[in-house]
Design a protein around this motif. Structure first.
Motif: not given
Length: 72
Positions: A15-23, A25-27, A61-72
């Motif tokens: 679980y910790t590894h999965a969270l790290s990978e997700k983090r 990817a988001a960065q 790359r626009y859609d990869a962010v996912g969250s519209s609040s992160l784009r603004e």
């Protein structure tokens, strides 16, 4: 150490590894988005987000962010 405790530890590690990978990817998505902004956006003092995003929203790359609040 019991088999049950070992299994629980393995689950926590997975679980910790999965969270790290997700983090990570988001960065990466965020860094790619900012690179997209620098490459393609023609931003001036009078630019609005609505106008800026018209030139960006077709790029993956626009859609990869996912969250519209992160784009603004």
């Amino acid at each position: 150490m019991s088999a049950r405790l070992i299994a629980k530890n393995i689950t926590v590690l997975n679980y910790t590894h999965a969270l790290s990978e997700k983090r990570k990817a988001a960065q990466k998505a965020e860094a790619d988005f900012f690179a997209l902004m620098k490459e393609k956006a023609k931003i001036t003092e009078s630019s609005t987000w609505k106008d800026v995003k018209k030139g960006l929203d077709k790029d993956l790359r626009y859609d990869a962010v996912g969250s519209s609040s992160l784009r603004e």
